[in-house]
Design a protein around this motif. Structure first.
Motif, PDB file in Angstrom:
ATOM      1  N   GLU A 137       0.771  33.169  25.008  1.00  0.00           N
ATOM      2  CA  GLU A 137       0.437  31.744  25.046  1.00  0.00           C
ATOM      3  C   GLU A 137       1.528  30.844  24.480  1.00  0.00           C
ATOM      4  OE1 GLU A 137      -3.010  30.939  22.723  1.00  0.00           O
ATOM      5  OE2 GLU A 137      -2.194  31.773  20.879  1.00  0.00           O
ATOM      6  N   ARG A 185      -5.716  24.750  19.511  1.00  0.00           N
ATOM      7  CA  ARG A 185      -6.032  25.190  20.871  1.00  0.00           C
ATOM      8  C   ARG A 185      -7.144  24.321  21.449  1.00  0.00           C
ATOM      9  NH1 ARG A 185      -5.759  30.375  18.338  1.00  0.00           N
ATOM     10  NH2 ARG A 185      -3.962  31.590  19.040  1.00  0.00           N
ATOM     11  N   ASN A 200      -3.334  21.955  22.458  1.00  0.00           N
ATOM     12  CA  ASN A 200      -2.501  23.052  22.958  1.00  0.00           C
ATOM     13  C   ASN A 200      -1.028  22.877  22.600  1.00  0.00           C
ATOM     14  OD1 ASN A 200      -4.686  24.406  24.012  1.00  0.00           O
ATOM     15  ND2 ASN A 200      -4.467  23.516  26.047  1.00  0.00           N
TER      16      ASN A 200
END
Length: 271
Positions: free
Chosen positions: A137, A32, A4
């Motif tokens: 995100e 991710r 991430n």
């Protein structure tokens, strides 16, 4: 392990001299975390972003957008994502990502052309990712950012001969002794299992993990002229509180390897 996280690079808004991140056209790439995937694999990604503001991507009640958003979020068209993920891997905690994008601006209101032979300004940054936030995100990068001004991506930026291969500091020669490195006879590199060339192509780092003894065998090589008098490699999350090893050549007859620690950002904190 870079779960991430994101890395970004791209041209700034043409003509801006300051705060060029606003209005820039960047590729966001990274890894991710897939909570449904039990294997130790992080899905890589590469997306085309237009930075319309300095906040996370935000959609207002009237439908308008602001912040760091994908091109396809701005336009509503999936084909406006010009970023292509070519290759990626993670080794020993170091992330490698190769991406491709067109030189021309395919969507003029969101893209900036990269004109070879012309000096342009570019921005870069890296930061955390929160996939649960959807199109928002991309999170704030903090101090991990920078600007590169007057850069021509078609220009050769490193054409100096590297240092010759040496077994120890005492074997370093003069500038006239520089030779091209031959992988087949590079006995220094052959001592290690892994290596990576750091950004800028000025320093190469080598390492071998020794799990049986909880140790790591480290090496570093500076690709610079022999007139350089020191080189350093450090371990830590930032310069502050990092542990560093510095090799010095102030006296060619008595090279030294010294250990340092920095508790701050000024010279008085180096011990």
């Amino acid at each position: 392990y870079p779960a991430n996280t994101w890395m970004a690079f791209g041209p700034g808004f043409p003509g801006l001299e300051n705060r060029i991140m606003g209005g820039s056209d960047v590729i966001m790439a990274g890894f991710r975390e897939d909570l449904e995937n039990e294997e130790d694999v992080l899905p890589p990604f590469a997306d085309d972003y237009y930075i319309g503001g300095y906040d996370v991507c935000t959609r207002f009640p009237d439908g308008s957008l602001d912040g760091v958003c994908r091109d396809e979020t701005w336009s509503g068209l999936e084909e406006d994502n010009d970023a292509e993920l070519v290759y990626s891997h993670v080794e020993e905690g170091v992330a490698f990502v190769r991406v491709r994008r067109p030189l021309q601006a395919t969507t003029p209101e969101l893209d900036h052309a990269i004109t070879l032979g012309t000096k342009q300004s570019f921005v870069w940054a890296r930061g955390p990712l929160q996939p649960s936030q959807g199109f928002a995100e991309i999170q704030f990068h903090g101090y991990r950012k920078g600007e590169l001004k007057d850069i021509d991506l078609n220009e050769t930026v490193w054409n100096c001969a590297p240092l010759k291969v040496v077994e120890n500091l005492e074997d370093l020669g003069t500038e006239d002794d520089l030779e091209d490195l031959n992988p087949a006879t590079d006995t220094f590199a052959q001592q290690f299992e892994h290596s990576v060339m750091l950004p800028g192509d000025h320093m190469e780092v080598f390492w071998t993990l020794l799990p049986n003894t909880n140790q790591i065998h480290l090496g570093a090589r500076a690709h610079a002229r022999a007139s350089a008098k020191w080189m350093s490699i450090a371990v830590g999350e930032s310069m502050t509180d990092a542990w560093a090893w510095v090799a010095t050549l102030n006296d060619p007859d008595s090279p030294q390897l010294l250990a340092y620690r920095m508790s701050g950002l000024d010279a008085a904190t180096v011990q």
